[in-house]
Design a protein around this motif. Sequence first.
Motif, short mmCIF file in Angstrom:
data_model
loop_
_atom_site.label_atom_id
_atom_site.label_comp_id
_atom_site.label_asym_id
_atom_site.label_seq_id
_atom_site.Cartn_x
_atom_site.Cartn_y
_atom_site.Cartn_z
N LEU A 251 0.86 -1.17 0.00
CA LEU A 251 0.00 0.00 0.00
C LEU A 251 0.90 1.23 0.00
N TYR A 252 0.55 2.24 -0.79
CA TYR A 252 1.43 3.38 -0.98
C TYR A 252 0.62 4.68 -0.96
N VAL A 253 1.10 5.64 -0.22
CA VAL A 253 0.46 6.95 -0.15
C VAL A 253 1.54 8.02 -0.22
N GLY A 254 1.14 9.23 -0.58
CA GLY A 254 2.11 10.31 -0.67
C GLY A 254 1.46 11.67 -0.58
N LYS A 255 2.27 12.68 -0.37
CA LYS A 255 1.83 14.06 -0.29
C LYS A 255 2.37 14.84 -1.48
N SER A 256 1.69 15.93 -1.79
CA SER A 256 2.11 16.80 -2.89
C SER A 256 3.47 17.41 -2.58
N GLU A 257 4.36 17.38 -3.59
CA GLU A 257 5.71 17.92 -3.44
C GLU A 257 6.11 18.69 -4.69
N HIS A 258 7.03 19.63 -4.53
CA HIS A 258 7.65 20.29 -5.69
C HIS A 258 8.88 19.47 -6.05
N LEU A 259 8.71 18.57 -6.99
CA LEU A 259 9.76 17.61 -7.34
C LEU A 259 10.66 18.08 -8.46
N TRP A 260 10.13 18.97 -9.33
CA TRP A 260 10.89 19.37 -10.51
C TRP A 260 10.83 20.88 -10.67
N GLN A 261 11.96 21.47 -10.94
CA GLN A 261 12.04 22.92 -11.08
C GLN A 261 11.17 23.40 -12.23
N ASP A 262 10.44 24.46 -12.01
CA ASP A 262 9.60 25.11 -13.01
C ASP A 262 8.46 24.23 -13.51
N LYS A 263 8.10 23.21 -12.72
CA LYS A 263 6.96 22.37 -13.09
C LYS A 263 6.00 22.28 -11.92
N ALA A 264 4.78 21.88 -12.23
CA ALA A 264 3.75 21.79 -11.20
C ALA A 264 4.12 20.73 -10.16
N PRO A 265 3.62 20.87 -8.94
CA PRO A 265 3.87 19.86 -7.91
C PRO A 265 3.17 18.55 -8.25
N SER A 266 3.57 17.50 -7.56
CA SER A 266 3.01 16.18 -7.80
C SER A 266 3.07 15.35 -6.52
N ALA A 267 2.15 14.40 -6.42
CA ALA A 267 2.19 13.43 -5.32
C ALA A 267 2.46 12.03 -5.85
N ILE A 268 3.16 11.95 -6.99
CA ILE A 268 3.42 10.65 -7.61
C ILE A 268 4.40 9.82 -6.80
N ARG A 269 5.21 10.46 -5.97
CA ARG A 269 6.20 9.73 -5.17
C ARG A 269 5.51 9.19 -3.91
N LYS A 270 5.11 7.93 -3.97
CA LYS A 270 4.38 7.30 -2.87
C LYS A 270 5.34 6.52 -1.97
N LYS A 271 4.93 6.39 -0.70
CA LYS A 271 5.73 5.65 0.28
C LYS A 271 4.95 4.45 0.80
N TYR A 272 5.65 3.36 0.99
CA TYR A 272 5.05 2.10 1.46
C TYR A 272 4.48 2.26 2.86
N GLN A 273 3.30 1.70 3.07
CA GLN A 273 2.66 1.70 4.37
C GLN A 273 2.11 0.30 4.65
N GLU A 274 2.29 -0.17 5.87
CA GLU A 274 1.71 -1.47 6.25
C GLU A 274 0.20 -1.36 6.47
N GLY A 275 -0.24 -0.22 6.96
CA GLY A 275 -1.63 -0.07 7.34
C GLY A 275 -1.81 -0.41 8.81
N PRO A 276 -3.06 -0.40 9.28
CA PRO A 276 -4.26 -0.17 8.47
C PRO A 276 -4.39 1.29 8.05
N LEU A 277 -4.90 1.49 6.83
CA LEU A 277 -5.16 2.81 6.30
C LEU A 277 -6.66 3.01 6.15
N GLU A 278 -7.11 4.21 6.45
CA GLU A 278 -8.53 4.54 6.33
C GLU A 278 -8.84 4.95 4.89
N LEU A 279 -10.00 4.50 4.40
CA LEU A 279 -10.39 4.75 3.02
C LEU A 279 -11.80 5.33 3.00
N ASN A 280 -11.97 6.44 2.24
CA ASN A 280 -13.32 6.96 2.01
C ASN A 280 -13.51 7.20 0.52
#
Length: 228
Positions: free
Chosen positions: A10-39
Amino acid sequence: MTLSARITGLYVGKSEHLWQDKAPSAIRKKYQEGPLELNELGFLEDEQADLKVHGGPEKAVHHYASEHYATWASEYPEQAHLFKPGAVGENIATEGLTERNLCLGDVFTFGTARIQICQGRQPCWKLVSHTGISSLAMRFQKTGFTGWYYRVLEDGRVSVGDTMTLLVRPHEDLVLADVIAARFNPRLDPALAQKLADTPELSGNWRKAFLKKTQAGYTENTDKRLKG
């Protein structure tokens, strides 16, 4: 039919400025064991940077088949180390579920939640920037190894090790791989386009896209789709 798979990541991530002069992205996800809440909007711990083209009820959870990583590692040997579960921004990793054995509208258990397949992924420039491979988004399209999105039918909690089990298959004739191929086909049979546009389990955006494909003489710019 019986179809199930163990959740291996399971992978989740937050919005980051990853590349200069480009829009932010949350594509960089990090592994989580859980439990994670889902709505209905996805994991509470997850985020999307551009809500015009990412996230929302019909892109709540992204799943990518771990089997595909061997293909990409073979095709791009110099970047083989990149291709492992969680590498392309997905929320779920499994083995045993792919675009070829799933159908549009399939409903699965997901921990204590229930989720439904509602569209494939349309890879965009962020995938290219994230991996540094200029041809990868187009290769996703050409192979159909795009991954797919779920809508959340019932909120719940999910952990690594839980088993996803198919509950309902309303459209056994609409194999997900074929639906994805149809989405990227600029010369799609208008009858098939109309059938997909009329399928309520398909996401609203994809239904609109297929409705356009029913129009005589309509063509779609593939490069434009990669900007989304």
